[in-house]
Structures are given as structure tokens and as C-alpha cells.
Scaffold this motif. Structure first.
Motif, PDB file in Angstrom:
ATOM      1  N   GLN A 226      35.902 -43.556  40.148  1.00 57.42           N
ATOM      2  CA  GLN A 226      35.070 -44.371  39.257  1.00 57.42           C
ATOM      3  C   GLN A 226      33.788 -43.626  38.922  1.00 57.42           C
ATOM      4  OE1 GLN A 226      35.314 -48.102  41.789  1.00 57.42           O
ATOM      5  NE2 GLN A 226      35.290 -49.043  39.763  1.00 57.42           N
ATOM      6  N   HIS A 227      33.375 -42.753  39.840  1.00 58.53           N
ATOM      7  CA  HIS A 227      32.102 -42.046  39.669  1.00 58.53           C
ATOM      8  C   HIS A 227      32.339 -40.547  39.503  1.00 58.53           C
ATOM      9  CE1 HIS A 227      30.199 -45.663  41.861  1.00 58.53           C
ATOM     10  NE2 HIS A 227      30.006 -45.768  40.554  1.00 58.53           N
ATOM     11  N   ALA A 228      31.713 -39.985  38.471  1.00 53.71           N
ATOM     12  CA  ALA A 228      32.020 -38.603  38.081  1.00 53.71           C
ATOM     13  C   ALA A 228      31.726 -37.575  39.173  1.00 53.71           C
ATOM     14  CB  ALA A 228      31.257 -38.246  36.809  1.00 53.71           C
ATOM     15  N   TRP A 229      30.644 -37.755  39.922  1.00 51.92           N
ATOM     16  CA  TRP A 229      30.311 -36.694  40.893  1.00 51.92           C
ATOM     17  C   TRP A 229      31.284 -36.669  42.063  1.00 51.92           C
ATOM     18  CZ3 TRP A 229      29.238 -36.602  46.090  1.00 51.92           C
ATOM     19  CH2 TRP A 229      28.910 -37.800  46.723  1.00 51.92           C
ATOM     20  N   GLU A 230      32.022 -37.789  42.283  1.00 47.62           N
ATOM     21  CA  GLU A 230      32.813 -37.923  43.507  1.00 47.62           C
ATOM     22  C   GLU A 230      34.186 -37.261  43.359  1.00 47.62           C
ATOM     23  OE1 GLU A 230      32.597 -42.152  44.198  1.00 47.62           O
ATOM     24  OE2 GLU A 230      30.420 -42.092  44.147  1.00 47.62           O
ATOM     25  N   ALA A 231      34.158 -35.955  43.161  1.00 44.35           N
ATOM     26  CA  ALA A 231      35.393 -35.209  42.921  1.00 44.35           C
ATOM     27  C   ALA A 231      36.373 -35.328  44.085  1.00 44.35           C
ATOM     28  CB  ALA A 231      35.065 -33.742  42.657  1.00 44.35           C
ATOM     29  N   VAL A 276      27.003 -38.150  36.748  1.00 43.74           N
ATOM     30  CA  VAL A 276      26.917 -38.586  38.140  1.00 43.74           C
ATOM     31  C   VAL A 276      27.732 -39.851  38.410  1.00 43.74           C
ATOM     32  CG1 VAL A 276      24.776 -37.394  38.664  1.00 43.74           C
ATOM     33  CG2 VAL A 276      24.658 -39.686  37.739  1.00 43.74           C
ATOM     34  N   ARG A 277      27.308 -40.982  37.874  1.00 43.85           N
ATOM     35  CA  ARG A 277      28.045 -42.215  38.142  1.00 43.85           C
ATOM     36  C   ARG A 277      27.940 -43.217  36.993  1.00 43.85           C
ATOM     37  NH1 ARG A 277      27.001 -44.227  43.263  1.00 43.85           N
ATOM     38  NH2 ARG A 277      27.396 -46.355  42.602  1.00 43.85           N
ATOM     39  N   PHE A 278      27.398 -42.784  35.859  1.00 42.83           N
ATOM     40  CA  PHE A 278      27.209 -43.690  34.728  1.00 42.83           C
ATOM     41  C   PHE A 278      28.091 -43.261  33.567  1.00 42.83           C
ATOM     42  CE2 PHE A 278      22.909 -43.002  36.702  1.00 42.83           C
ATOM     43  CZ  PHE A 278      22.965 -44.116  37.523  1.00 42.83           C
ATOM     44  N   LEU A 323      38.631 -45.828  45.855  1.00 43.75           N
ATOM     45  CA  LEU A 323      38.190 -44.792  46.794  1.00 43.75           C
ATOM     46  C   LEU A 323      36.994 -44.006  46.255  1.00 43.75           C
ATOM     47  CD1 LEU A 323      39.338 -43.340  49.522  1.00 43.75           C
ATOM     48  CD2 LEU A 323      39.636 -41.493  47.906  1.00 43.75           C
ATOM     49  N   HIS A 324      35.963 -43.905  47.085  1.00 42.19           N
ATOM     50  CA  HIS A 324      34.700 -43.260  46.684  1.00 42.19           C
ATOM     51  C   HIS A 324      34.271 -42.188  47.674  1.00 42.19           C
ATOM     52  CE1 HIS A 324      33.496 -46.110  43.450  1.00 42.19           C
ATOM     53  NE2 HIS A 324      34.473 -46.786  44.015  1.00 42.19           N
ATOM     54  N   ASN A 325      33.233 -41.449  47.270  1.00 41.61           N
ATOM     55  CA  ASN A 325      32.582 -40.505  48.182  1.00 41.61           C
ATOM     56  C   ASN A 325      31.143 -40.931  48.409  1.00 41.61           C
ATOM     57  OD1 ASN A 325      34.329 -37.709  46.752  1.00 41.61           O
ATOM     58  ND2 ASN A 325      34.709 -38.712  48.700  1.00 41.61           N
ATOM     59  N   ASP A 326      30.687 -40.660  49.621  1.00 39.26           N
ATOM     60  CA  ASP A 326      29.307 -40.921  50.017  1.00 39.26           C
ATOM     61  C   ASP A 326      28.807 -39.634  50.676  1.00 39.26           C
ATOM     62  OD1 ASP A 326      27.369 -43.447  50.758  1.00 39.26           O
ATOM     63  OD2 ASP A 326      27.316 -41.935  52.332  1.00 39.26           O
TER      64      ASP A 326
HETATM   65 ZN    ZN Z   1      31.317 -44.072  44.022  1.00 37.91          ZN
END
Ligand code: ZN
Length: 430
Positions: A226-231, A276-278, A323-326
Motif C-alpha cells: 500500500q505504501h511505496a517505500w515499503e518494497a 513514500v506513502r501518499f 502487509l507493511h514494513n516498519d
Molecule cells: Zn505501510
């Protein structure tokens, strides 16, 4: 002349993408001219920093000395001009000298959920580098220092060309290659469920053995990136897709008894510009699920329609996961519901026991109805549960050192996790 070439790449507009007033812009910069001078002096003089490729982003580049460069990262803000994130940089260096380089990255301060701080880049999140743009390595701990609002990287490149990024990139091109490779695979159906703001496809894969059309088949939805940076989320997604389509006997059994609906990518525009996430209008694609604005957030509308159309036409949804990254947290969270709690706990236990999932805390539940997020702040899992009573879960995986792995996760670790994620979810449901 060499110096002038370098400076051409340091234009005030900066390198890479930034959302300003909702209009995305991206500066494509050319690399320096070719020359046959090969002295060390000449090679130093023509070192360039470039982002003229998909996903490239850096900001303003200031050459301080021949071996010391300062990069003022752009970051991106949301539609309100808030929540500045600096969680993506990805650039190429050409003409690097045969000596140690120092690169400072500044302007890292930002906001997350309206809380100020340096959330994106910490002492635990070393950059990755690559000499071929394919194989990525983490920078050694002693070569990497994060401070309040800035970070310093020291690197003695083994080759004159190298790429540096926040995490190993996963681009639209990579996904297109995967989709091309698996095209026509038995049991695979490919659909475009909508378009992004900039008219890129939002894809969905359905994977099941069509020889068995039983209504008893369990249905699992997996949403990635869902978020671009979270490859890292996309690398896991590719691992899951490859396993689900494989000749592995467990995969064949899963295809016979289950339907997997896979949403591999929600923000193709963000991947393209190095966001990043937008989305291109500044909307966070894992907030705003309680808003309904297909014009400004067509990516959310596409995914929501696909999920609800399925449910409205009698399709089961036994488990949904995004599924995301932190940076440093790893966890699984789910609905505050006695009905779905046993499933969440079972998946959590299965993941913890059989995979490299290395949770920072126990299985946790989202806020109860009495403490719902502010308007515009609901994520996909919260919206699917609160508005549609679906068993929707969310997982974060850290990019920092993972104890179970004994390293920061690599591409191979992510792909392997994608495979074991499918098995663990299936084991919990079966
Ligand atoms: Zn995310």
C-alpha cells in the motif's frame, strides 16, 4: 567542464519526486558527458549522483569536496501538507573514486500520525548498496551513523558505479516482469481492478485450481505494498505468488482447497516517482479508508470495490491481510472481536513457530469501536472490519535487524517469508 557537469546535477530543483500542492513533479537529470581522461583526478571530478530511473529520489545534492557530498532529502507531505516522511532515497553514483566517500543525508525530520520525529531513518536502518542494481547489501554498522535529523554514510566503493537506497527497491518494472513470466500459468487469473491517479493499472491475481469449484473453498486475501517505500512488502508478495503457482505439493493442495486473491500493488504512481506513502494527490493509501472519494483516491476505491464486489456476490472471505514494513516494529494486529480473535491468535502462533516472523509484541487487537480513529485515519483492516464485519488483519515487518535471521532482511529472506506466510495462513485456516 567536469565540474560544470557535476553541478548540472545539483540544480536547486533537486533530484527525484516530491508532491507539491497535490501535483507530482519529477526531475529527470542527465548524467555527465563521456570523456577519455582516466586519471584519478579526472575520475573524481566527474563523479555524479543520478535519479533518472524508475523510483529514483534523492533531493538536492551539494558537493562539499571531491569525496564529501551532502544530500538534502526532499521527503513528501500529505494532502494537508502534514506528516512529512523521508522514508525513501534511491540513487546511482557514477565515476566514484577509488577512495572513501562520505555522504551526509540531511533534513530527515518529519511527522508520523501527526507526531514529530525522525521516524524514517534511525541508527537501526542502514542503507543498502548495489554494484549492479540487482543484488543489494546492507552497509556495515561501523560505516553508518544516524543522528538527530541527519545520517552519515562512509563507503569505499569497489566499483566506480553503485546504487544506494533505503531498502532493496521493488519497482513497477519488476512486477511487470513477474506478471509476464507467470502469464498463462494454470490456476491464475489476472485482472485490472482500477487505475491510479496517473492512469497506471491496479492489478489483482486470483489463484486457485479451477478443476475444483467447490463452495467449501476457503478464500484468503493478501494485500501488498500500500505504501511505496515499503518494497519489502512486494518482495514478500512475489514470494507468495511464486509459491502459490509452484509445483510444490503443498501449493497444489492449497490451490485445490482454497482461493487466493492477491493485490500485489496499490501505489504504482508512488513506485514510479520514488514516493513514500501518499498517492499522487497526497493521500495516505492506508488511511482514508473511511473516506469515500474515488476521484482523489482511485487506488483505495479500486481495492475496496474488488473486495466488496466479491463479498456482495456471495464470495467468502476467511482471512484478509495487508502487509507493511516498519523501521523497527514487527507485529500482527486484528479486529477487537471475540469471533475473529482465535483466528488471529492461531495465525500469530503459526507464523511465530514456523516462519522468520519475529514479533516485537504479542498478537494485538485494533482499537475498540468506542475509540475509533479520527475521520480520514482508518486503515484498510479497520475499515473492512468496522464497516463490513470482515476478518481483516494487518502485519508490519521491520527493516532493521531481525534476531531470528541474525541480519537485516535480504531480498531472499523476504521471498522465503512470502512462501512460509502462505503455508502458515493455510495451516491456521485448515
Ligand atoms: Zn505501510
Amino acid at each position: 567542464m567536469h565540474r560544470r557537469n557535476f553541478l548540472r546535477n545539483t540544480a536547486a530543483a533537486g533530484l527525484g519526486g516530491m508532491v507539491a500542492a497535490g501535483i507530482p513533479s519529477r526531475a529527470d537529470m542527465a548524467v555527465s558527458a563521456v570523456t577519455d581522461e582516466t586519471s584519478a583526478e579526472a575520475r573524481r571530478a566527474r563523479m555524479t549522483f543520478t535519479t533518472d530511473f524508475e523510483g529514483g529520489s534523492l533531493g538536492k545534492v551539494v558537493r562539499v569536496t571531491d569525496t564529501y557530498t551532502r544530500c538534502i532529502l526532499l521527503g513528501e507531505v500529505d494532502q494537508l501538507g502534514r506528516n512529512r516522511q523521508v522514508s525513501w532515497y534511491y540513487f546511482r553514483i557514477d565515476g566514484a573514486p577509488d577512495s572513501e566517500l562520505t555522504i551526509d543525508f540531511t533534513d530527515l525530520a518529519g511527522e508520523y500520525n501527526f507526531r514529530p520525529g525522525n521516524h524514517a531513518i534511525t541508527p537501526e536502518t542502514p542503507p543498502v548498496y548495489s554494484y549492479d542494481g540487482q543484488r543489494w547489501m546492507h552497509v556495515a554498522k561501523e560505516d553508518w551513523h544516524a543522528f538527530e535529523g541527519s545520517m552519515r554514510l562512509r563507503i569505499k566503493p569497489a566499483h566506480s558505479r553503485l546504487w544506494i537506497a533505503h531498502v532493496a527497491p521493488y519497482t513497477n518494472r519488476r512486477l511487470a516482469q513477474l506478471l509476464q513470466e507467470i502469464k498463462g500459468a494454470p490456476g491464475l487469473e489476472y485482472q485490472v481492478i482500477g487505475k491510479s491517479v496517473q492512469d497506471r493499472d491496479i492489478p489483482m491475481l486470483t489463484i486457485t485450481d479451477r478443476g475444483n469449484e467447490s463452495k467449501e473453498k476457503k478464500v484468503v486475501w493478501l494485500m501488498f505494498r500500500q505504501h511505496a517505500w515499503e518494497a519489502g512488502s512486494s518482495w514478500v508478495g512475489e514470494g507468495s505468488i511464486r509459491f502459490l503457482l509452484s509445483s510444490d505439493p503443498i501449493a497444489a493442495r492449497i490451490r485445490k482447497k482454497a482461493i487466493f486473491k492477491v493485490l500485489p500493488l496499490q501505489d504504482p504512481d508512488g513506485l514510479f516517482r520514488g514516493g513514500v506513502r501518499f498517492n499522487a494527490y497526497g493521500y495516505d493509501l492506508n488511511r482514508n479508508w473511511d473516506a469515500n472519494d474515488p476521484a482523489k483516491m482511485p487506488e483505495i476505491a479500486a481495492a475496496r470495490n474488488a473486495i466488496l464486489n466479491w463479498a456482495d456476490h456471495g464470495g467468502r472471505i476467511d482471512f484478509f491481510l495487508s502487509l507493511h514494513n516498519d523501521e523497527t516494529n514487527e507485529y500482527l494486529s486484528g479486529p477487537p472481536s471475540p469471533k475473529f480473535r482465535p483466528l488471529g491468535q492461531k495465525v500469530f502462533e503459526e507464523l511465530t513457530r514456523t516462519t522468520t516472523f519475529d514479533p516485537s509484541r504479542g498478537y494485538e487487537e485494533d482499537a475498540t469501536q468506542a475509540k475509533l480513529p479520527e475521520p480520514g485515519r482508518m486503515d484498510v483492516a479497520e475499515a473492512l472490519y468496522y464497516q463490513h464485519s470482515l476478518p481483516a488483519f494487518l502485519m508490519e515487518q521491520r527493516i532493521a535487524y531481525v534476531g531470528k535471521l541474525g541480519r537485516c532482511p535480504t531480498i531472499a529472506d523476504r521471498m522465503e517469508f512470502g512462501k512460509s506466510l502462505v503455508k502458515a495462513v493455510w495451516a491456521a485456516l485448515a
